[in-house]
Design an enzyme around this catalytic site. Structure first.
Site, PDB file in Angstrom:
ATOM      1  N   CYS A 108      29.775  76.206  55.958  1.00  0.00           N
ATOM      2  CA  CYS A 108      31.047  76.823  55.555  1.00  0.00           C
ATOM      3  C   CYS A 108      31.973  75.807  54.876  1.00  0.00           C
ATOM      4  O   CYS A 108      31.749  75.455  53.735  1.00  0.00           O
ATOM      5  CB  CYS A 108      31.721  77.514  56.734  1.00  0.00           C
ATOM      6  SG  CYS A 108      33.088  78.562  56.194  1.00  0.00           S
ATOM      7  N   HIS A 211      27.080  81.160  58.399  1.00  0.00           N
ATOM      8  CA  HIS A 211      27.288  80.517  59.699  1.00  0.00           C
ATOM      9  C   HIS A 211      26.075  80.607  60.618  1.00  0.00           C
ATOM     10  O   HIS A 211      26.070  81.416  61.550  1.00  0.00           O
ATOM     11  CB  HIS A 211      28.502  81.144  60.392  1.00  0.00           C
ATOM     12  CG  HIS A 211      29.804  80.768  59.775  1.00  0.00           C
ATOM     13  ND1 HIS A 211      30.482  79.613  60.116  1.00  0.00           N
ATOM     14  CD2 HIS A 211      30.540  81.367  58.814  1.00  0.00           C
ATOM     15  CE1 HIS A 211      31.600  79.531  59.406  1.00  0.00           C
ATOM     16  NE2 HIS A 211      31.658  80.578  58.601  1.00  0.00           N
ATOM     17  N   GLU A 213      25.422  78.784  62.977  1.00  0.00           N
ATOM     18  CA  GLU A 213      25.825  78.450  64.368  1.00  0.00           C
ATOM     19  C   GLU A 213      26.239  79.691  65.147  1.00  0.00           C
ATOM     20  O   GLU A 213      26.305  79.665  66.377  1.00  0.00           O
ATOM     21  CB  GLU A 213      26.936  77.393  64.374  1.00  0.00           C
ATOM     22  CG  GLU A 213      28.355  77.902  64.176  1.00  0.00           C
ATOM     23  CD  GLU A 213      28.701  78.207  62.716  1.00  0.00           C
ATOM     24  OE1 GLU A 213      27.793  78.204  61.857  1.00  0.00           O
ATOM     25  OE2 GLU A 213      29.895  78.452  62.432  1.00  0.00           O
TER      26      GLU A 213
END
Ligand code: MN
Length: 238
Positions: A108, A211, A213
């Protein structure tokens, strides 16, 4: 084999005057077999040099907007909050780590930061500068697919994932405008934004706009990205 030590750039909460961290960044790396450590926002060049020696790779996390000064522009009124301490630290860390060809993954803000550091520019505010039907700022839960990205053939990302289309989550206020010289595009959103890049002349410098994560628990492709990064950081080189 010893676990690769991955230095993770910390998140900063200005209102609370606090460091913080989203568990997914660390857990995604741990699941891929690495030992992640959260870094301090130091501006000391000697300390940063030591950190570069200590760590096998670096994860550049999400966070505040990148200061437009990094790419020679004045902040527009629509530009979001800036964290000058992060910009300075990450700039020095990125430069030194690049010189030593340390593997790096940007997520990001990370992709935007790599691009700005390498001479590219950013949209300071996507909604006003790049109006689109595509939702780049999603609502939780964040492990859902909200738009698609075309993966460019003949790129390492295409080789890793074995596909030309990927559904991604999306939570970003800025994005790459002019791609930096040296950076190569690996994926593009359905509305034409650069969603993944790499540096072809380095061992492993990759960045994604989405993303992993938030999605590695449920999405194999996200796990593959963490694993490729950790594998590159684990390779005994030289
Ligand atoms: Mn997006």
């Amino acid at each position: 084999m010893k676990k690769a030590v991955i230095g993770v750039t910390p998140l900063w909460d200005r209102d609370r005057d606090s460091y913080w961290m989203l568990p997914g960044y660390l857990e995604g790396l741990e699941l891929a077999g690495a030992l992640p450590i959260t870094l301090p926002l130091t501006e000391d060049a000697g300390d940063i040099s030591r950190l570069v020696s200590l760590c096998d790779g670096f994860l550049f996390t999400g966070g505040q907007d990148v200061s437009p000064e990094l790419y020679g522009e004045k902040p527009c009124v629509t530009c979001g909050e800036i964290c000058a301490k992060r910009d300075t630290f990450e700039q020095r860390l990125f430069t030194q780590a690049l010189e030593q060809d340390k593997p790096m993954l940007g997520i990001c803000r990370g992709i935007q930061f790599f691009n700005a550091c390498l001479g590219g520019t950013l949209y300071q505010d996507l909604p006003t500068e790049y109006p689109s039907e595509v939702a780049h700022v999603m609502c939780p839960p964040y492990d859902r697919v909200v738009h698609s990205a075309a993966i460019l053939p003949e790129t390492p990302l295409a080789a890793l994932l074995g596909r030309t289309e990927l559904g991604v989550n999306s939570y970003h206020h800025q994005a790459i405008k002019a791609l930096a010289p040296g950076l190569a595009e690996m994926a593009r959103s359905e509305d034409g934004l650069v969603e993944a890049v790499y540096l072809p002349d380095k061992t492993f410098v990759w960045a994604v706009q989405w993303h992993p994560e938030f999605s590695f628990h449920t999405d194999e492709n996200s796990r593959k990205i963490f694993s490729a990064f950790v594998a590159a950081a684990s390779d005994p080189r030289g």
